[in-house]
Design a protein around this motif. Structure first.
Motif, mmCIF file in Angstrom:
data_model
loop_
_atom_site.group_PDB
_atom_site.id
_atom_site.type_symbol
_atom_site.label_atom_id
_atom_site.label_comp_id
_atom_site.label_asym_id
_atom_site.label_seq_id
_atom_site.Cartn_x
_atom_site.Cartn_y
_atom_site.Cartn_z
ATOM 1 N N THR A 24 49.810 34.977 44.372
ATOM 2 C CA THR A 24 49.847 34.408 43.027
ATOM 3 C C THR A 24 51.047 33.476 42.868
ATOM 4 O O THR A 24 51.955 33.459 43.689
ATOM 5 C CB THR A 24 49.923 35.516 41.963
ATOM 6 O OG1 THR A 24 51.219 36.142 42.033
ATOM 7 C CG2 THR A 24 48.858 36.570 42.178
ATOM 8 N N GLN A 97 40.878 31.519 40.184
ATOM 9 C CA GLN A 97 40.887 31.535 38.731
ATOM 10 C C GLN A 97 39.551 31.070 38.157
ATOM 11 O O GLN A 97 39.240 31.332 37.001
ATOM 12 C CB GLN A 97 42.028 30.681 38.177
ATOM 13 C CG GLN A 97 41.843 29.174 38.299
ATOM 14 C CD GLN A 97 42.248 28.625 39.658
ATOM 15 O OE1 GLN A 97 42.665 29.379 40.530
ATOM 16 N NE2 GLN A 97 42.154 27.316 39.829
ATOM 17 N N LYS A 100 37.371 34.989 38.196
ATOM 18 C CA LYS A 100 38.314 36.100 38.295
ATOM 19 C C LYS A 100 37.633 37.436 38.587
ATOM 20 O O LYS A 100 38.298 38.396 38.994
ATOM 21 C CB LYS A 100 39.146 36.213 37.020
ATOM 22 C CG LYS A 100 38.361 36.463 35.744
ATOM 23 C CD LYS A 100 39.300 36.452 34.550
ATOM 24 C CE LYS A 100 38.554 36.683 33.247
ATOM 25 N NZ LYS A 100 39.462 36.648 32.086
ATOM 26 N N LEU A 124 46.855 32.526 37.672
ATOM 27 C CA LEU A 124 46.320 33.877 37.789
ATOM 28 C C LEU A 124 47.007 34.841 36.836
ATOM 29 O O LEU A 124 46.404 35.811 36.383
ATOM 30 C CB LEU A 124 46.450 34.374 39.234
ATOM 31 C CG LEU A 124 45.590 33.608 40.246
ATOM 32 C CD1 LEU A 124 45.781 34.178 41.644
ATOM 33 C CD2 LEU A 124 44.121 33.665 39.863
ATOM 34 N N GLU A 127 44.860 34.198 33.790
ATOM 35 C CA GLU A 127 43.439 34.507 33.917
ATOM 36 C C GLU A 127 43.155 35.991 34.130
ATOM 37 O O GLU A 127 42.114 36.499 33.724
ATOM 38 C CB GLU A 127 42.833 33.708 35.075
ATOM 39 C CG GLU A 127 42.883 32.198 34.905
ATOM 40 C CD GLU A 127 41.980 31.700 33.794
ATOM 41 O OE1 GLU A 127 41.137 32.474 33.325
ATOM 42 O OE2 GLU A 127 42.144 30.539 33.387
ATOM 43 N N LEU A 128 44.079 36.699 34.778
ATOM 44 C CA LEU A 128 43.811 38.088 35.121
ATOM 45 C C LEU A 128 44.316 39.072 34.077
ATOM 46 O O LEU A 128 44.170 40.278 34.237
ATOM 47 C CB LEU A 128 44.440 38.426 36.481
ATOM 48 C CG LEU A 128 43.973 37.558 37.654
ATOM 49 C CD1 LEU A 128 44.573 38.050 38.955
ATOM 50 C CD2 LEU A 128 42.454 37.532 37.764
ATOM 51 N N LEU A 131 42.101 42.242 32.591
ATOM 52 C CA LEU A 131 41.011 42.541 33.510
ATOM 53 C C LEU A 131 40.619 44.010 33.361
ATOM 54 O O LEU A 131 41.461 44.893 33.344
ATOM 55 C CB LEU A 131 41.473 42.269 34.947
ATOM 56 C CG LEU A 131 40.424 41.824 35.959
ATOM 57 C CD1 LEU A 131 39.760 40.521 35.510
ATOM 58 C CD2 LEU A 131 41.070 41.621 37.308
#
Length: 451
Positions: A24, A97, A100, A124, A127-128, A131
């Motif tokens: 990352t 990304q 994901k 990331l 985007e993560l 999760l």
């Protein structure tokens, strides 16, 4: 190839890793290049898929249930001309990304066991977030940053013997040979201009043209702003405004980010998501105010009072303009370089595994940085000018017996000097304030047999 610290960890994963590896970090810091070059240098059999250039791979992921690894691998085999060899081929998914869900599904691919997987992408950290199902135990994470000063010295071909001499001087608090000291100060000032973006460093090593480096920085900054536009219009404008204000906020007297400068009636809770986005994306580094310099520091953090630094010092000096760059190159004593020096300290400390804080008290004054160093509280003052021995706020907190602080560092352009419980270090010795090089904590085993 530019030498990067993370290459050793990637090689270790290639040789011995049982899980997947996720690399990352912010955009343009060299993740893809380092992964592919390391795979080549280790003669690994690998195939790479770029999810921006090959959106059909995303369709393969989306069409397969999490546990249906066999069908996924069959379709992936068709999507490449590379001969995938079981137990040998490493599969590299880049720009993840764009999909994901790969992270949640990687568990089943690792369990299936036919191949090894390495993942990377930009944004990331953003985007993560949130999760639903992180594959604990099936995915290791390696975070990358712009090149720190130690990596920069390797790009300049400064000899290992010289670096070892400097390291010994740091740990033994010994003065550096004046010739070496002057050369290292010169190298550090070059780093202030070039920064740690690999493209900029490569350009400098190749021809030393600062105009080209300026254009590279400009291109990267514009790419960051393109990333901001992925948000809806209201947040997009706020992100751009928040980012663009960082250089001027750092030049302000107290350097603390003032929310009202975004908008007259702005409140922190309305703009908190924008700050978090910039931090999570890796383009900004927060340094939070603490109420007291006590251990553990995190308990004294005030989340709504902070300084916001750029993640790469070269980008900052380019944003300040060519006059500032010329002043640094010419060692102009009239330049107020406080913001620049503090930014590079924040960048280095972040790269070296530290959370950054600062202390500010009306009664005792302000100390630039407070970190947890070797299991204790360490204050750090940053001085860009000649009066590096003047630090009333630092003196005040060292005298305060309630804090119990035993040692402090002052970073400046001067040579190494120990005076009572303050060690004066030249700025370039930042490279040795590294959490990953600290000795492991030794915990005494307690005998509970008689209980």
């Amino acid at each position: 190839m530019l030498w990067r610290k993370q290459q050793k960890e990637i090689v270790e994963w290639i040789n011995n890793g049982k899980d997947a590896l996720l690399v990352t970090g912010a955009r343009q810091i060299g993740k893809t290049y380092l992964i592919e070059e390391t795979l080549k240098q280790t003669n690994s059999d690998y195939v790479s898929f770029n999810l921006i250039d090959q959106p059909e791979i995303i369709k393969i992921f989306n069409s397969i249930s999490s546990s249906n690894s066999k069908t996924f691998i069959e379709r992936l085999t068709i999507a490449t001309s590379h001969d995938l060899k079981k137990r040998k081929t490493i599969i590299f998914f880049d720009e993840i990304q764009e999909c994901k869900d790969i992270v949640t599904k990687i568990k089943f691919l690792v369990q299936e066991g036919s191949f090894k997987y390495i993942l990377s992408g930009s944004l990331l950290g953003v985007e993560l977030v949130g999760l639903k199902s992180a594959p604990v135990g099936f995915l290791s994470t390696l975070e990358m940053y712009p090149m720190d000063f130690y990596e920069f010295t390797k790009a300049l071909n400064i000899k290992d013997n010289t670096l070892n001499i400097l390291k010994e001087s740091f740990f033994n608090e010994m003065e550096v040979d004046e010739f070496i000291h002057d050369k290292m100060i010169e190298a550090f000032k070059t780093y202030l201009l070039v920064g740690g973006m690999p493209e900029a460093v490569s350009s400098y090593v190749k021809d030393g043209d600062y105009n080209k480096i300026f254009e590279i920085h400009k291109k990267i900054i514009e790419q960051y702003k393109v990333d901001f536009t992925k948000y809806e219009k209201s947040k997009r404008l706020t992100l751009i405004r928040t980012y663009e204000l960082i250089p001027s906020e750092l030049s302000d007297k107290n350097k603390r980010y003032t929310i009202s400068n975004i908008k007259d009636d702005a409140k922190f809770n309305r703009y908190e998501n924008s700050f978090n986005w910039l931090i999570d994306s890796g383009v900004a580094i927060p340094t939070y105010n603490i109420t007291e310099p006590r251990f553990p520091i995190e308990l004294n953090k005030k989340s709504n009072l902070f300084k916001l630094f750029l993640s790469d010092i070269g980008l900052l000096t380019s944003l300040y303009g060519k006059n500032t760059q010329m002043a640094i190159m010419n060692d102009d004593k009239t330049l107020n370089a406080g913001a620049i020096y503090e930014d590079v300290v924040a960048q280095e400390l972040k790269c070296h595994g530290y959370k950054c804080y600062y202390f500010n008290s009306h009664r005792q004054g302000e100390v630039d940085f407070i970190i947890e160093y070797r299991d204790t509280v360490l204050p750090i003052e940053v001085k860009s000018g000649k009066e590096y021995a003047r630090h009333s706020a630092l003196d005040n907190i060292l005298k305060n017996k309630d804090y119990g602080i035993k040692k402090a560092f002052v970073l400046s352009n001067a040579n190494v000097l120990r005076k009572d419980n303050i060690v004066y270090y030249p700025m370039y010795m930042l490279m040795f304030i590294d959490k990953y090089n600290e000795e492991s904590i030794k915990i005494k085993k307690i005998d509970l047999s008689n209980l």
